[in-house]
Every structure is written in C-alpha cells, then in structure tokens.
Design a protein around this motif. Sequence first.
Motif, mmCIF file in Angstrom:
data_model
loop_
_atom_site.group_PDB
_atom_site.id
_atom_site.type_symbol
_atom_site.label_atom_id
_atom_site.label_comp_id
_atom_site.label_asym_id
_atom_site.label_seq_id
_atom_site.Cartn_x
_atom_site.Cartn_y
_atom_site.Cartn_z
ATOM 1 N N ALA A 26 -6.981 -6.779 -17.356
ATOM 2 C CA ALA A 26 -6.382 -6.674 -16.021
ATOM 3 C C ALA A 26 -5.084 -5.867 -16.051
ATOM 4 C CB ALA A 26 -6.119 -8.068 -15.452
ATOM 5 N N ALA A 27 -4.327 -6.009 -17.113
ATOM 6 C CA ALA A 27 -3.081 -5.243 -17.217
ATOM 7 C C ALA A 27 -3.360 -3.746 -17.213
ATOM 8 C CB ALA A 27 -2.332 -5.641 -18.489
ATOM 9 N N GLN A 28 -4.410 -3.338 -17.880
ATOM 10 C CA GLN A 28 -4.758 -1.909 -17.908
ATOM 11 C C GLN A 28 -5.302 -1.452 -16.560
ATOM 12 O OE1 GLN A 28 -3.637 -0.225 -20.377
ATOM 13 N NE2 GLN A 28 -3.015 -2.178 -21.294
ATOM 14 N N LEU A 29 -6.036 -2.309 -15.886
ATOM 15 C CA LEU A 29 -6.535 -1.967 -14.551
ATOM 16 C C LEU A 29 -5.379 -1.775 -13.577
ATOM 17 C CD1 LEU A 29 -9.583 -4.421 -14.291
ATOM 18 C CD2 LEU A 29 -9.507 -2.097 -15.238
ATOM 19 N N HIS A 30 -4.371 -2.638 -13.668
ATOM 20 C CA HIS A 30 -3.216 -2.505 -12.787
ATOM 21 C C HIS A 30 -2.434 -1.226 -13.091
ATOM 22 C CE1 HIS A 30 -3.259 -7.068 -11.884
ATOM 23 N NE2 HIS A 30 -3.845 -6.394 -10.919
ATOM 24 N N GLU A 31 -2.351 -0.865 -14.359
ATOM 25 C CA GLU A 31 -1.692 0.393 -14.715
ATOM 26 C C GLU A 31 -2.429 1.584 -14.104
ATOM 27 O OE1 GLU A 31 1.053 1.295 -16.129
ATOM 28 O OE2 GLU A 31 1.778 -0.713 -16.548
ATOM 29 N N ALA A 32 -3.748 1.517 -14.116
ATOM 30 C CA ALA A 32 -4.541 2.599 -13.512
ATOM 31 C C ALA A 32 -4.288 2.686 -12.015
ATOM 32 C CB ALA A 32 -6.025 2.375 -13.796
ATOM 33 N N LEU A 33 -4.208 1.539 -11.345
ATOM 34 C CA LEU A 33 -3.920 1.544 -9.907
ATOM 35 C C LEU A 33 -2.544 2.148 -9.631
ATOM 36 C CD1 LEU A 33 -5.313 -1.982 -8.956
ATOM 37 C CD2 LEU A 33 -6.270 0.219 -8.262
ATOM 38 N N ARG A 34 -1.553 1.784 -10.452
ATOM 39 C CA ARG A 34 -0.217 2.346 -10.270
ATOM 40 C C ARG A 34 -0.219 3.859 -10.481
ATOM 41 N NH1 ARG A 34 1.661 -2.700 -12.411
ATOM 42 N NH2 ARG A 34 1.433 -1.989 -14.569
ATOM 43 N N THR A 35 -0.962 4.292 -11.485
ATOM 44 C CA THR A 35 -1.029 5.728 -11.773
ATOM 45 C C THR A 35 -1.552 6.508 -10.570
ATOM 46 O OG1 THR A 35 -1.401 5.337 -14.129
ATOM 47 C CG2 THR A 35 -2.107 7.468 -13.272
ATOM 48 N N GLU A 36 -2.524 5.932 -9.843
ATOM 49 C CA GLU A 36 -3.104 6.611 -8.683
ATOM 50 C C GLU A 36 -2.392 6.266 -7.386
ATOM 51 O OE1 GLU A 36 -5.273 8.967 -8.843
ATOM 52 O OE2 GLU A 36 -5.438 8.741 -11.028
ATOM 53 N N GLY A 37 -1.284 5.501 -7.478
ATOM 54 C CA GLY A 37 -0.519 5.177 -6.276
ATOM 55 C C GLY A 37 -1.224 4.203 -5.354
ATOM 56 N N LEU A 38 -2.080 3.349 -5.912
ATOM 57 C CA LEU A 38 -2.826 2.372 -5.121
ATOM 58 C C LEU A 38 -2.209 0.985 -5.278
ATOM 59 C CD1 LEU A 38 -6.426 3.596 -6.017
ATOM 60 C CD2 LEU A 38 -5.203 3.965 -3.864
ATOM 61 N N ASP A 39 -2.403 0.167 -4.284
ATOM 62 C CA ASP A 39 -1.850 -1.187 -4.264
ATOM 63 C C ASP A 39 -2.463 -2.016 -5.396
ATOM 64 O OD1 ASP A 39 -0.920 -3.742 -3.674
ATOM 65 O OD2 ASP A 39 -1.321 -3.570 -1.527
ATOM 66 N N GLU A 40 -1.600 -2.600 -6.239
ATOM 67 C CA GLU A 40 -2.102 -3.419 -7.345
ATOM 68 C C GLU A 40 -2.865 -4.643 -6.852
ATOM 69 O OE1 GLU A 40 0.568 -4.260 -10.659
ATOM 70 O OE2 GLU A 40 1.893 -2.702 -9.879
ATOM 71 N N ALA A 41 -2.588 -5.079 -5.630
ATOM 72 C CA ALA A 41 -3.293 -6.240 -5.090
ATOM 73 C C ALA A 41 -4.765 -5.943 -4.827
ATOM 74 C CB ALA A 41 -2.630 -6.715 -3.802
ATOM 75 N N ALA A 42 -5.171 -4.683 -4.997
ATOM 76 C CA ALA A 42 -6.590 -4.345 -4.873
ATOM 77 C C ALA A 42 -7.418 -5.035 -5.951
ATOM 78 C CB ALA A 42 -6.776 -2.833 -4.957
ATOM 79 N N PHE A 43 -6.769 -5.432 -7.047
ATOM 80 C CA PHE A 43 -7.448 -6.227 -8.073
ATOM 81 C C PHE A 43 -6.544 -7.382 -8.465
ATOM 82 C CE2 PHE A 43 -8.324 -7.537 -12.402
ATOM 83 C CZ PHE A 43 -9.684 -7.807 -12.321
ATOM 84 N N THR A 44 -7.006 -8.595 -8.229
ATOM 85 C CA THR A 44 -6.219 -9.787 -8.521
ATOM 86 C C THR A 44 -6.981 -10.668 -9.494
ATOM 87 O OG1 THR A 44 -5.212 -9.739 -6.319
ATOM 88 C CG2 THR A 44 -5.102 -11.823 -7.542
ATOM 89 N N LEU A 45 -6.381 -10.930 -10.637
ATOM 90 C CA LEU A 45 -6.920 -11.897 -11.592
ATOM 91 C C LEU A 45 -6.199 -13.214 -11.372
ATOM 92 C CD1 LEU A 45 -8.726 -12.532 -14.078
ATOM 93 C CD2 LEU A 45 -6.755 -11.881 -15.501
ATOM 94 N N LEU A 46 -6.937 -14.218 -10.924
ATOM 95 C CA LEU A 46 -6.336 -15.513 -10.647
ATOM 96 C C LEU A 46 -6.020 -16.250 -11.942
ATOM 97 C CD1 LEU A 46 -8.604 -16.733 -7.695
ATOM 98 C CD2 LEU A 46 -6.309 -15.744 -7.553
ATOM 99 N N PRO A 47 -5.107 -17.212 -11.901
ATOM 100 C CA PRO A 47 -4.840 -18.028 -13.086
ATOM 101 C C PRO A 47 -6.108 -18.716 -13.559
ATOM 102 C CG PRO A 47 -3.166 -18.401 -11.406
ATOM 103 C CD PRO A 47 -4.248 -17.568 -10.762
ATOM 104 N N SER A 48 -6.144 -19.050 -14.837
ATOM 105 C CA SER A 48 -7.358 -19.637 -15.412
ATOM 106 C C SER A 48 -7.530 -21.107 -15.064
ATOM 107 C CB SER A 48 -7.349 -19.472 -16.937
ATOM 108 O OG SER A 48 -6.212 -20.102 -17.507
ATOM 109 N N GLU A 49 -6.546 -21.719 -14.401
ATOM 110 C CA GLU A 49 -6.633 -23.134 -14.054
ATOM 111 C C GLU A 49 -7.745 -23.384 -13.034
ATOM 112 O OE1 GLU A 49 -3.851 -21.443 -14.276
ATOM 113 O OE2 GLU A 49 -2.940 -22.443 -16.011
#
Length: 418
Positions: free
Chosen positions: A156-179
Amino acid sequence: MEANYEQLFAAARRAGAALGTTDPERLGRAVRTAAQRLREHTPQLLAANARDLEAMAADSPLRDRLLLTAERIDAIAADMESVAALPSPQGGTIDAWERPNGMTIRKVRVPFGVVGMVCEARPNVTADIFSLCMKTGNACVLKGGSDARHSNETIAAQLHEALRTEGLDEAAFTLLPSEHEAVAALLGAVGLVDVVIPRGGAGLIRFVREHARIPVIETGAGIVHTYFDLAGDLGKGRAVVCNAKTRRVSVCNALDCLIVHRGRLGDLAALCDPLAAHRVEIFADEEAFAALEGRYPACLLRHAAEEHFGTEFLDYRMALRTVGSLDEALAHIARYSSRHSEAIVTEDPAAAQRFTQCVDAACVYVNVSTAFTDGGQFGFGAEVGISTQKLHARGPMGLPELTTYKYVVCGDGQIRQP
C-alpha cells in the motif's frame, strides 16, 4: 461506525468522484508507476512478507496464498501493466437508440464510485484491486487479513507513492487497519461505499454476505469437479486432472473431486498415476478404491466418507467418485458444486454439449484444466475475484465488472404528453 472510519470512507468517496472524471490515460499511468515501484522495492516486500510468514503456522493452507517471491512480485507487476494497457470501459456506450419523438437514449458505463473489498492472506489482491479500480475510475477501500498485515502495508505504501507521483488523491486507495472492527465499519458504510466484494474462504464469504448492509458481489469458494467420461482420452485426462489438482492446491480453481465413468475404471490407475508423484491423497468410493488398490501408493489411498464430497480441500487431497453415466455425473455435480468451475474430459461431442448445457457453473470446460479460471488467463489482465452469483457479474471479474451504467437521454425540448 467510529468517526475515524466514517472520515476514511468519506474521503474515499470524494476521491472516487474525482477519479470518475479523470482522463483514463492518467489513471493507467498511475497503475504503471505502481507496478514499477513494486519491482523496485522487491527486497522490502519480501522482508515484510517474511514477517507475515513467520507468524503463520507452517501447515496452514493459506501459506501458499500468502507467500511472495521475487518471481511472484514480478508477475503481479506484469498483471498490473496488462490492466493499464487495456482499454478503459469507463464512459463506453453499451447501447444507443432513438425514440419516435426524436429523443436519443444512450446506455453508458460508469464507475461504481467506491469499491470495498475484504480478503484473507492474499497480498497479490492488494495490487490487483488497486489496478482494476484505478483503471475504471473507482476508489477502493481494502480490509486485508491480519495474516498479511505487513505485506499489505508495504504494498500500500508503494501504491500511495504512485498516486502522489501522478498528482492523484491518496484516498483513492485506502488500506483499513487489520483489526476486526474495520470489517464491521466497512460492511455498514451505507451511503459511502457502493459495493463490497469478499475474497477468501467459505467462512469469510458467508460472514460478509450475512452481515453486510451494503450490496455484495459474492466471490465463491471453489468446490471443483472434473468428469472423465466413457469417451475420454486418457492422455488428455492425465494432463488435465494432474494440472487442475496440483498446479496450485491453495487456489479456488483447484480440482477437489474427480468423477470417473464406471466403464473407464480399468484406466483409473493410469489416469491418477501423475498425482502420485505430487503425493496427492485420494479419498475414493468403493469401486474406485478397488480399482486403485495395489496400483496407487497405499499410504495415499483412503476410503471416502460422505464428508469428502463437497469439500474444498485447498491441499494435496482429492475425492474420487464412480458413476455409471453422464447423467449420474451431472447429478453429483449439481448436488455438491459451488458453481465455480467444472470440467469434462470427453471425445464425444454430444456428451460435451450436454455437459456445457446442463452444468450450472460460472466456468464450464471441455478437455481443459480448471486452472484457467483466472482473469489473467481470460485476457482481463487481472481479476477482482471469481463471482459464482448470477446478478451483475459471473466468473472472473475484470474491468467491465467494476462498472455499472446510467442512461443519458438527449433531445430538443421534448415533453411527455398526459
């Protein structure tokens, strides 16, 4: 619902609305960037995965699903790139027509908006659902299994970096807590999450179906059969059965029950011989047991009980049933199938046609291994899962299955008369 979850889902909804109007080529670039980042950060992914594997029981059937290798990471990235290269269905016209009054109607594909997913120990799903949702303009909220926590967080950290690189909202991919509380929050996110898709074992799927307050697209457990017909070719049968059972035993398209025509019991030992090399334990009915006794390793041959039929083994184990006709085979499949993938091995065109017409399953095969029930193998790039239901989507779910549609109606001032 706790406030923090509600805020996460609301952010995802805003991100989804923005994605729905974003150039599909830009979305494809984000997917390609994410794929490249996964390749570049393979050592970190393997280290995180090793932590997850260390905490899992060595004999768990989920272990193979959890395992990442450099080759698997490269394959995950390649699937992402395949998805990125596919044409986007977003905005496509499904149908169009004109009414007698000159009004035109178009049926147009649109994203769901926010897609939720609940899955078990499958880190590859994290990348798959990101790719498919991004390409279709959907935001995604993922609740991964605690078994894959470190793997999922690193991906998920790498996916968020990709979104930032393309100027897209990181909330487009949300990994919920494992609880576990995150599952209840997601399943109750009415008005914020449009659909939830469970991907995992029968228990997980049943839980989501029974507790969700939002629409569910059910991906089913695989209780998979292959019927070796009276007119089956032995060479084809040996290859198909062995591949379906042993290629990857932990996946939902793996063979669980071999059905053999009574007239081919003389060939049963030869049919099953390749399985012995993989140490496949067979639970055989009385006729099949007698045909294999002394010709299949005794340590791997067991008498079948009723519980063995209708079981998804996820292991090097398989049930074996003898029938006297195609109709008996069809009746057995109808009773025990999960309607996922079913196959026949036959050289009789009439038997093949009857099998494909009568079997109620998402994927029906003739002289082909059920291992092909996979979005990548169907040319979809990747898949959300294998749907065994009959509403909206069935079988491997690719890009079109992550869209719904709306009607766009245009005219020149038409009004409806009383």
